[in-house]
Design a protein around this motif. Sequence first.
Motif, PDB file in Angstrom:
ATOM      1  N   MET A   1       1.338  11.427  -2.798  1.00 39.00           N
ATOM      2  CA  MET A   1       0.378  10.696  -3.618  1.00 39.00           C
ATOM      3  C   MET A   1       0.421  11.225  -5.048  1.00 39.00           C
ATOM      4  N   SER A   2       1.539  11.105  -5.654  1.00 39.50           N
ATOM      5  CA  SER A   2       1.715  11.606  -7.007  1.00 39.50           C
ATOM      6  C   SER A   2       0.861  10.832  -8.003  1.00 39.50           C
ATOM      7  N   GLY A   3       0.167  11.562  -8.856  1.00 37.65           N
ATOM      8  CA  GLY A   3      -0.664  10.941  -9.884  1.00 37.65           C
ATOM      9  C   GLY A   3      -2.102  10.717  -9.469  1.00 37.65           C
ATOM     10  N   TYR A   4      -2.417  10.967  -8.204  1.00 34.37           N
ATOM     11  CA  TYR A   4      -3.777  10.749  -7.718  1.00 34.37           C
ATOM     12  C   TYR A   4      -4.601  12.027  -7.797  1.00 34.37           C
ATOM     13  N   VAL A   5      -5.877  11.857  -8.177  1.00 30.27           N
ATOM     14  CA  VAL A   5      -6.787  12.988  -8.309  1.00 30.27           C
ATOM     15  C   VAL A   5      -8.128  12.626  -7.675  1.00 30.27           C
ATOM     16  N   LEU A   6      -8.935  13.632  -7.429  1.00 28.48           N
ATOM     17  CA  LEU A   6     -10.289  13.421  -6.919  1.00 28.48           C
ATOM     18  C   LEU A   6     -11.237  13.130  -8.080  1.00 28.48           C
ATOM     19  N   ALA A   7     -12.414  12.634  -7.763  1.00 27.43           N
ATOM     20  CA  ALA A   7     -13.393  12.234  -8.775  1.00 27.43           C
ATOM     21  C   ALA A   7     -13.795  13.390  -9.691  1.00 27.43           C
ATOM     22  N   ASN A   8     -13.840  14.604  -9.159  1.00 33.32           N
ATOM     23  CA  ASN A   8     -14.254  15.727 -10.007  1.00 33.32           C
ATOM     24  C   ASN A   8     -13.236  15.999 -11.117  1.00 33.32           C
ATOM     25  N   VAL A   9     -11.970  15.660 -10.883  1.00 33.16           N
ATOM     26  CA  VAL A   9     -10.951  15.818 -11.927  1.00 33.16           C
ATOM     27  C   VAL A   9     -11.148  14.764 -13.010  1.00 33.16           C
ATOM     28  N   LEU A  10     -11.482  13.530 -12.613  1.00 33.96           N
ATOM     29  CA  LEU A  10     -11.785  12.497 -13.608  1.00 33.96           C
ATOM     30  C   LEU A  10     -12.946  12.922 -14.493  1.00 33.96           C
ATOM     31  N   GLU A  11     -13.939  13.527 -13.870  1.00 37.18           N
ATOM     32  CA  GLU A  11     -15.100  13.976 -14.639  1.00 37.18           C
ATOM     33  C   GLU A  11     -14.706  15.074 -15.623  1.00 37.18           C
ATOM     34  N   ARG A  12     -13.939  16.014 -15.157  1.00 36.50           N
ATOM     35  CA  ARG A  12     -13.547  17.140 -15.999  1.00 36.50           C
ATOM     36  C   ARG A  12     -12.629  16.699 -17.146  1.00 36.50           C
ATOM     37  N   LYS A  13     -11.690  15.814 -16.873  1.00 38.71           N
ATOM     38  CA  LYS A  13     -10.697  15.431 -17.881  1.00 38.71           C
ATOM     39  C   LYS A  13     -11.118  14.247 -18.744  1.00 38.71           C
ATOM     40  N   MET A  14     -11.918  13.322 -18.159  1.00 37.41           N
ATOM     41  CA  MET A  14     -12.243  12.096 -18.890  1.00 37.41           C
ATOM     42  C   MET A  14     -13.733  11.878 -19.101  1.00 37.41           C
ATOM     43  N   GLY A  15     -14.579  12.674 -18.429  1.00 42.90           N
ATOM     44  CA  GLY A  15     -16.016  12.499 -18.568  1.00 42.90           C
ATOM     45  C   GLY A  15     -16.581  11.382 -17.698  1.00 42.90           C
ATOM     46  N   ILE A  16     -15.780  10.872 -16.754  1.00 43.46           N
ATOM     47  CA  ILE A  16     -16.233   9.824 -15.840  1.00 43.46           C
ATOM     48  C   ILE A  16     -16.820  10.503 -14.607  1.00 43.46           C
ATOM     49  N   THR A  17     -18.124  10.368 -14.414  1.00 40.65           N
ATOM     50  CA  THR A  17     -18.785  11.041 -13.297  1.00 40.65           C
ATOM     51  C   THR A  17     -18.380  10.392 -11.974  1.00 40.65           C
ATOM     52  N   PRO A  18     -18.504  11.121 -10.876  1.00 40.07           N
ATOM     53  CA  PRO A  18     -18.205  10.524  -9.573  1.00 40.07           C
ATOM     54  C   PRO A  18     -19.037   9.274  -9.291  1.00 40.07           C
ATOM     55  N   ASP A  19     -20.300   9.267  -9.713  1.00 44.08           N
ATOM     56  CA  ASP A  19     -21.146   8.091  -9.515  1.00 44.08           C
ATOM     57  C   ASP A  19     -20.623   6.903 -10.321  1.00 44.08           C
ATOM     58  N   SER A  20     -20.219   7.148 -11.547  1.00 45.70           N
ATOM     59  CA  SER A  20     -19.665   6.090 -12.388  1.00 45.70           C
ATOM     60  C   SER A  20     -18.360   5.547 -11.812  1.00 45.70           C
ATOM     61  N   ALA A  21     -17.519   6.435 -11.286  1.00 39.38           N
ATOM     62  CA  ALA A  21     -16.268   6.004 -10.664  1.00 39.38           C
ATOM     63  C   ALA A  21     -16.556   5.117  -9.451  1.00 39.38           C
ATOM     64  N   LYS A  22     -17.537   5.502  -8.663  1.00 36.54           N
ATOM     65  CA  LYS A  22     -17.914   4.712  -7.487  1.00 36.54           C
ATOM     66  C   LYS A  22     -18.388   3.319  -7.895  1.00 36.54           C
ATOM     67  N   LYS A  23     -19.197   3.238  -8.952  1.00 35.79           N
ATOM     68  CA  LYS A  23     -19.685   1.944  -9.441  1.00 35.79           C
ATOM     69  C   LYS A  23     -18.532   1.075  -9.931  1.00 35.79           C
TER      70      LYS A  23
END
Length: 59
Positions: free
Chosen positions: A1-23
């Motif tokens: 699964m190259s290029g895939y990350v968990l929600a906490n990585v999106l938050e750390r790198k892009m500022g997108i919270t797990p709740d926002s990603a879910k929405k």
Amino acid sequence: MSGYVLANVLERKMGITPDSAKKKRYRGYWIEGIHWVKGPDSRIYYHYDRIQRWAAGVG
């Protein structure tokens, strides 16, 4: 699964919270199989590069 990350990585790198990603998933902004997948462990994985392109308005 190259290029895939968990929600906490999106938050750390892009500022997108797990709740926002879910929405974004539920509202259809991010498409299953393109922007995110459900892994064999039932966790949600996000394709970091594709989400960056989406945020830039390119994909």
